[in-house]
Design a protein around this motif. Sequence first.
Motif: not given
Length: 563
Positions: A351-364
């Motif tokens: 695993p390598l972590k990807i953070v999607i900066t234009n997607f809300e933290a609490d959204e699914v």
Amino acid sequence: MSNSEQTSASNFLQQIIRDDLAAGLNDGRVQTRFPPEPNGYLHIGHAKSICVNFGLAQQFGGQCNLRFDDTNPEKEEQEYIDAIQEDVRWLGFEWSGEPRFASSYFDQFYEWALHLIREGKAYVCDLSAEQASEYRGWATKPGRESPYRGRSVEENLSLFEKMRAGEFDEGACVLRANIDMASPNMNLRDPILYRIRKESHHQTGDKWCIYPSYDFAHGQEDAIERVTHSICTLEFQDHRPLYEWFHENLPVPATPKQYEFARLNLNYTVTSKRKLKRLVDDAVVDGWDDPRMPTISGMRRRGYTPAALRKFCDMIGTNRSDGIVDVGMLEFALREDLNENAARAMCVLNPLKIVITNFEADEVEVMKAPVHPNREELGSRELPFTRELYIDRSDFTEDTSLSRKKFKRLVLGEYVRLRSAYVIRADEVIRDDTGEIVEVKASLVPDTVGENPPEGIRPRGVIHWVSVSRGKQAKVRLYDRLFAHEAPDRGEQDFIEHLNPDSLQVLDACWVEPSVAEAAPETRFQFEREGYFCIDRYDSSGETLVINKTIGLKDTWVRKGSA
Ligand code: ATP
Ligand code: MG
């Protein structure tokens, strides 16, 4: 081997049975048996024998018995008896009635031994093993008659009774048939019928201290069970005249016929219970059902399906001449079945972590994907998409010089599609103190789920991913061949020398999508772009998911075969 030869060779047993039925033999009955000795777990070679015996019975509306050939008291165990039954059933076969035991016929064998003695066809021989072997001669040199061969019927009856009563030590004497010491067939040179063995037996306890030989037992077991076609492997061909001699000289209720076919040998594989037992005893593997073992239970844990094993046994045919089958053929049969039937899922091995900066933290956002690309009836699965995702380390690079053709994955500053989800772009790399990349900041391109991206945005390819918060961690065991040598037990060296040191690699922190975390043990998956995997039936629990790699996606055998 040409195609036509293969077809006719693979059908020779079917043809024999068809002819027998046409000739009205055995009152139209077909009865076979599978006769394992319970001294180890069944392996791929036994699977072949099971498919042949149960398969023929099925095809011709007959019966197949499961019979434990338990004439040898010391090496046999209940654990093996249980495992063998489980394996036969798992392969998809059911035996007729209760399992049989050769040991349940010991009284009858004893009576038949007395019968031979009374007829002057068996005698108690006091030669030591060494002397007996010297008297036996060899293939081109006739044997000599034992000096004890002339004993009277009365003396033999009395000595044999004493053998049975435990009055002699092990090795002091044996009961032998009185056939022909000059026969060119060594098996007919007064073969042994009974030996003294002061061992307890798992079925008969201490009732007996004499045990019948394989030859004296096997054909008579077949006769008692009224087997019509006794199918065995080629090494028993030279025993056939003896098999028939017993039937001619004993008041047996039926006269089964013996037919031989070639053992299955596989390259890169050892198929001898004795050798497999050594791997277990020496802890080279983790038990008889270690997923690297060619045992039926090992292959089951690895992720093989019963259908794949049956298919393979069918593909290789049933031949009269020994050969070595490419293990790639077994793997081909497996892949075909898994490709057709295994559910698809995503698993990130490194695993390598990807953070999607234009997607809300609490959204699914829940994406949908088919369980299988061409089997709609298997339905769909839910893929929760979140701000933090894992992708595989090997699917990301900062090296922008790699051509689009060479690297169809995520490159810093460029686009890739996440399978069944958005197109994203890698924007920035975050490193730890050691300089290792620990995170990639990325942004998604809106409205690209199931849609083409706008003009000018060209994803390099499609990669798999798992949500950090909604996925689940798993331990994945990657397996390679247990032996690095094509013929591990055929050379000068001990087969142990040929073990592949890298046959097991454990990845402790892989991530799987929710559908995998929810699946039952033994569920098989195709992890997209990675291969076929199976949830371990023993080690996996609600707490810790343990997954075995069954096999990779690519086929080596087809390519070779079609070249
Ligand atoms: P091993 O050499 O592994 O101990 P075995 O022949 O002694 O095998 P058994 O328990 O006596 O094992 O075998 C039960 C049946 O399975 C027999 O009829 C035997 O001929 C068959 N069998 C065993 N190995 C193979 C094989 N490699 N290919 C086909 N049939 C096999
Ligand atoms: Mg055997």
